[in-house]
Design a protein around this motif. Structure first.
Motif, short mmCIF file in Angstrom:
data_model
loop_
_atom_site.label_atom_id
_atom_site.label_comp_id
_atom_site.label_asym_id
_atom_site.label_seq_id
_atom_site.Cartn_x
_atom_site.Cartn_y
_atom_site.Cartn_z
N CYS A 145 0.92 -1.27 -0.13
CA CYS A 145 -0.08 0.06 -0.12
C CYS A 145 0.88 1.14 0.03
N LEU A 179 -9.98 5.63 2.59
CA LEU A 179 -8.62 5.76 3.25
C LEU A 179 -7.50 5.54 2.58
N HIS A 180 -7.66 4.78 1.51
CA HIS A 180 -6.48 4.53 0.49
C HIS A 180 -6.38 6.01 -0.19
N PRO A 239 -3.76 2.14 5.34
CA PRO A 239 -5.14 2.08 4.86
C PRO A 239 -5.41 0.38 4.53
N ARG A 253 -9.34 -1.25 4.82
CA ARG A 253 -9.85 -0.15 5.70
C ARG A 253 -10.55 0.74 4.67
N MET A 276 -4.53 8.34 2.18
CA MET A 276 -3.10 7.85 1.94
C MET A 276 -2.20 8.45 0.99
N SER A 302 -5.00 0.75 -3.35
CA SER A 302 -4.01 1.59 -3.25
C SER A 302 -3.59 2.12 -4.77
#
Length: 145
Positions: free
Chosen positions: A14, A123-124, A116, A119, A127, A49
Protein backbone atom coordinates in the motif's frame (compact mmCIF):
# COMPACT_ATOMS: atom_id res chain seq x y z
CA UNK A 1 24.23 13.44 -2.81
CA UNK A 2 21.17 11.20 -2.71
CA UNK A 3 21.07 8.80 -5.64
CA UNK A 4 18.94 5.97 -4.24
CA UNK A 5 15.90 5.92 -1.97
CA UNK A 6 13.93 3.02 -0.53
CA UNK A 7 10.45 3.68 0.83
CA UNK A 8 9.39 1.30 3.58
CA UNK A 9 6.12 0.28 5.22
CA UNK A 10 4.81 -2.92 6.73
CA UNK A 11 3.53 -5.16 3.92
CA UNK A 12 4.94 -3.31 0.89
CA UNK A 13 1.60 -3.37 -0.92
CA UNK A 14 0.00 0.00 0.00
CA UNK A 15 1.98 2.96 1.32
CA UNK A 16 5.58 2.27 0.31
CA UNK A 17 4.84 1.43 -3.35
CA UNK A 18 2.66 4.54 -3.64
CA UNK A 19 5.44 6.61 -2.03
CA UNK A 20 7.99 5.08 -4.39
CA UNK A 21 5.77 5.98 -7.35
CA UNK A 22 5.34 9.53 -6.10
CA UNK A 23 9.02 10.12 -5.41
CA UNK A 24 10.06 8.55 -8.73
CA UNK A 25 7.70 10.85 -10.60
CA UNK A 26 9.01 13.91 -8.76
CA UNK A 27 12.72 12.98 -8.79
CA UNK A 28 13.46 11.20 -12.08
CA UNK A 29 17.23 11.29 -11.50
CA UNK A 30 16.97 9.31 -8.24
CA UNK A 31 16.58 5.52 -8.16
CA UNK A 32 13.51 4.85 -6.01
CA UNK A 33 12.25 1.46 -4.86
CA UNK A 34 10.25 0.08 -1.95
CA UNK A 35 10.23 -2.76 0.58
CA UNK A 36 8.33 -3.96 3.62
CA UNK A 37 9.43 -4.81 7.12
CA UNK A 38 6.90 -7.67 7.10
CA UNK A 39 6.34 -7.84 3.36
CA UNK A 40 3.66 -9.84 1.63
CA UNK A 41 6.41 -11.07 -0.68
CA UNK A 42 5.47 -11.49 -4.30
CA UNK A 43 2.14 -9.68 -4.11
CA UNK A 44 1.29 -6.72 -6.30
CA UNK A 45 0.09 -3.37 -5.07
CA UNK A 46 -3.27 -3.44 -3.25
CA UNK A 47 -6.00 -2.65 -5.84
CA UNK A 48 -7.44 0.18 -3.71
CA UNK A 49 -3.98 1.73 -3.29
CA UNK A 50 -3.34 1.47 -7.02
CA UNK A 51 -6.68 3.11 -7.83
CA UNK A 52 -5.95 5.89 -5.33
CA UNK A 53 -2.43 6.43 -6.67
CA UNK A 54 -3.82 6.55 -10.22
CA UNK A 55 -5.96 9.54 -9.18
CA UNK A 56 -2.73 11.45 -8.48
CA UNK A 57 -0.77 10.03 -11.40
CA UNK A 58 1.70 8.29 -9.09
CA UNK A 59 0.91 4.58 -9.40
CA UNK A 60 4.06 2.45 -9.52
CA UNK A 61 4.62 0.25 -12.52
CA UNK A 62 4.96 -3.54 -12.16
CA UNK A 63 5.23 -3.54 -8.36
CA UNK A 64 6.09 -6.80 -6.59
CA UNK A 65 6.34 -6.74 -2.79
CA UNK A 66 9.72 -7.55 -1.30
CA UNK A 67 11.15 -7.96 2.17
CA UNK A 68 13.51 -5.29 3.50
CA UNK A 69 16.98 -6.68 4.20
CA UNK A 70 20.42 -5.50 5.19
CA UNK A 71 21.44 -5.70 1.51
CA UNK A 72 18.61 -3.37 0.49
CA UNK A 73 19.43 -0.97 3.32
CA UNK A 74 23.11 -0.99 2.51
CA UNK A 75 22.46 -0.14 -1.13
CA UNK A 76 20.29 2.90 -0.35
CA UNK A 77 21.40 6.43 0.39
CA UNK A 78 18.10 7.20 2.14
CA UNK A 79 15.37 5.11 3.78
CA UNK A 80 11.94 6.72 4.08
CA UNK A 81 9.38 5.12 6.40
CA UNK A 82 5.69 5.79 6.94
CA UNK A 83 5.38 5.55 10.74
CA UNK A 84 7.59 6.03 13.78
CA UNK A 85 7.39 2.35 14.67
CA UNK A 86 8.95 1.50 11.29
CA UNK A 87 11.95 3.68 12.13
CA UNK A 88 12.16 2.11 15.58
CA UNK A 89 12.12 -1.39 14.11
CA UNK A 90 14.90 -0.50 11.70
CA UNK A 91 16.86 0.88 14.66
CA UNK A 92 16.42 -2.38 16.58
CA UNK A 93 17.12 -4.75 13.70
CA UNK A 94 19.59 -2.71 11.63
CA UNK A 95 21.02 0.04 13.85
CA UNK A 96 23.61 0.87 11.20
CA UNK A 97 20.80 2.34 9.03
CA UNK A 98 19.11 4.51 11.63
CA UNK A 99 21.06 7.63 10.63
CA UNK A 100 19.67 7.50 7.11
CA UNK A 101 16.08 6.59 8.07
CA UNK A 102 13.44 9.32 8.12
CA UNK A 103 9.66 9.64 8.12
CA UNK A 104 7.95 10.55 4.87
CA UNK A 105 6.30 13.29 6.94
CA UNK A 106 9.70 14.63 8.08
CA UNK A 107 8.94 18.12 6.80
CA UNK A 108 5.45 18.17 8.35
CA UNK A 109 6.31 17.85 12.04
CA UNK A 110 7.08 14.14 11.56
CA UNK A 111 3.59 13.33 10.32
CA UNK A 112 2.83 9.62 10.09
CA UNK A 113 0.99 7.99 7.18
CA UNK A 114 -1.59 5.52 8.53
CA UNK A 115 -1.96 2.07 7.00
CA UNK A 116 -5.14 1.88 4.85
CA UNK A 117 -4.93 -1.89 4.31
CA UNK A 118 -8.42 -3.43 4.34
CA UNK A 119 -9.93 -0.19 5.62
CA UNK A 120 -11.87 1.01 2.58
CA UNK A 121 -11.17 2.92 -0.60
CA UNK A 122 -11.54 6.38 0.98
CA UNK A 123 -8.65 5.75 3.37
CA UNK A 124 -6.51 4.64 0.43
CA UNK A 125 -7.32 7.91 -1.33
CA UNK A 126 -6.48 9.88 1.82
CA UNK A 127 -3.20 7.94 2.11
CA UNK A 128 -2.27 8.61 -1.52
CA UNK A 129 -2.99 12.31 -1.11
CA UNK A 130 -0.84 12.51 2.03
CA UNK A 131 1.95 10.55 0.36
CA UNK A 132 1.92 12.80 -2.69
CA UNK A 133 1.99 16.01 -0.62
CA UNK A 134 4.80 14.71 1.61
CA UNK A 135 6.74 13.49 -1.43
CA UNK A 136 6.64 16.96 -2.95
CA UNK A 137 8.36 18.28 0.17
CA UNK A 138 11.02 15.56 -0.05
CA UNK A 139 11.65 16.42 -3.69
CA UNK A 140 12.10 20.07 -2.75
CA UNK A 141 14.43 19.29 0.17
CA UNK A 142 16.36 16.19 -0.94
CA UNK A 143 19.51 18.20 -1.53
CA UNK A 144 19.78 18.95 2.19
CA UNK A 145 20.39 15.26 2.98
Amino acid sequence: MIRSVVTICTGNICRSPVAAGALASLMPDVAVSSAGLHALVGRGIDPDSKAAADLFGIAPKDHVARQFSSEIGQGADLLIVMETHHRQEIGRRWPQFLGKTFLLGQFESNKEIADPYRRGRMLHIHMAEQVFESSKLWAANIGSF
